[in-house]
Design an enzyme around this catalytic site. Structure first.
Site, PDB file in Angstrom:
ATOM      1  CE1 TYR A 105      -3.439   2.834   0.854  1.00  8.28           C
ATOM      2  CE2 TYR A 105      -1.824   3.475   2.502  1.00  8.28           C
ATOM      3  CZ  TYR A 105      -2.960   3.753   1.764  1.00  8.28           C
ATOM      4  OH  TYR A 105      -3.592   4.958   1.929  1.00  8.28           O
TER       5      TYR A 105
ATOM      6  CB  ALA B 109       5.233   0.456  -2.656  1.00 10.97           C
TER       7      ALA B 109
ATOM      8  CE  LYS C  54      -3.546   5.708  -1.744  1.00  8.69           C
ATOM      9  NZ  LYS C  54      -4.488   6.510  -2.545  1.00  8.69           N
TER      10      LYS C  54
ATOM     11  CB  ILE D  56      -9.679   9.183   5.732  1.00 10.45           C
ATOM     12  CG1 ILE D  56      -8.458   9.670   4.932  1.00 10.45           C
ATOM     13  CG2 ILE D  56     -10.901  10.024   5.373  1.00 10.45           C
ATOM     14  CD1 ILE D  56      -8.601   9.481   3.432  1.00 10.45           C
TER      15      ILE D  56
END
Length: 237
Positions: free
Chosen positions: A156, A158, A160, A188
């Site tokens: 994840y 990597a 982003k 979030i």
């Protein structure tokens, strides 16, 4: 201080519009007077999986944005219907994790890079010629966690990080024409995250609407000198 923006006569495409963040960003653009086109794999008929209230207020396109032909057809349809495209908000994305690299299935790698990075690449690729014409802006969603490695969700992170680097590349390749920026949320405050982390202090998480404010700002003339940035939107997390 109350801040308002005027996006009358402007058209924006929000990917992942049915999710918690995509729907919040669509709401912010609607409040600013923009014509909002939304794309998502799920449709308003999918009930609880589609979180945008009153989806009739947007021009909705259902499709898989990991499929280049779907992306091209969707953006061509938007341009034909609305006469152009001014802004792109690359919001489609998701999280998977929990396993170290040596226990992670290759399918997880493919899935996360498809949803988080390939959708951003394909939407940007096909939107750019139109946004160049309108001298608009692209905003994409990276992540605070993309700044360093960590246990259990390296794929994840990597994916982003890739969003952040492609954003910088688009900004460099389009100086003076298209502004490209990324936002970097921490955790979030979404229904999915609350379900996964029920014991966390949710009050410290960042509200999707607050991220929406930043995305609208980055598309506005108030950010006319900002391009290639990765903007922290951490809340108190």
């Amino acid at each position: 201080m109350t801040v308002s923006f005027d996006f009358d006569d402007k058209t924006v495409l929000v990917t992942g519009v049915g999710g918690a963040l995509g729907s919040a960003i669509a709401e912010q653009f609607l409040a600013a007077g923009a014509t909002v086109c939304g794309a998502d794999l799920v449709s308003p008929d999918d009930g609880e999986d589609f979180l945008l209230d009153d989806p009739d207020r947007i021009d909705f396109y259902q499709g898989d944005f990991t499929d280049e032909s779907v992306v091209e057809e969707t953006i061509d349809a938007i341009v034909e219907e609305h006469g152009g495209l001014d802004y792109l908000a690359n919001i489609a994305g998701t999280w998977r994790g929990g396993d170290p690299i040596h226990e992670t299935d290759a399918s997880t790698f493919d899935f996360l890079f498809d949803v988080n990075l390939k959708t951003m690449f394909l939407a940007s690729k096909h939107a750019l010629p139109h946004i160049q014409d309108s001298e608009g802006a692209i905003v994409s969603v990276s992540s605070r966690s993309s700044l360093e490695g960590g246990e259990g969700d390296g794929i994840y992170r990597a994916s982003k990080a890739g969003v952040r680097l492609l954003t910088e590349t688009i900004a460099e390749e389009n100086k003076g024409t298209v502004r490209a920026n990324a936002v970097m949320p921490s955790v979030i405050d979404t229904p999915m995250n609350r379900d996964m982390m029920p014991d966390s202090d949710h009050s410290k998480w960042v509200d999707p609407a607050d991220i929406g404010d930043v995305v609208v700002f980055l598309c506005s003339e108030a950010a006319s000198v900002t391009s290639g940035a990765a903007v922290p939107v951490y809340g108190e997390a």
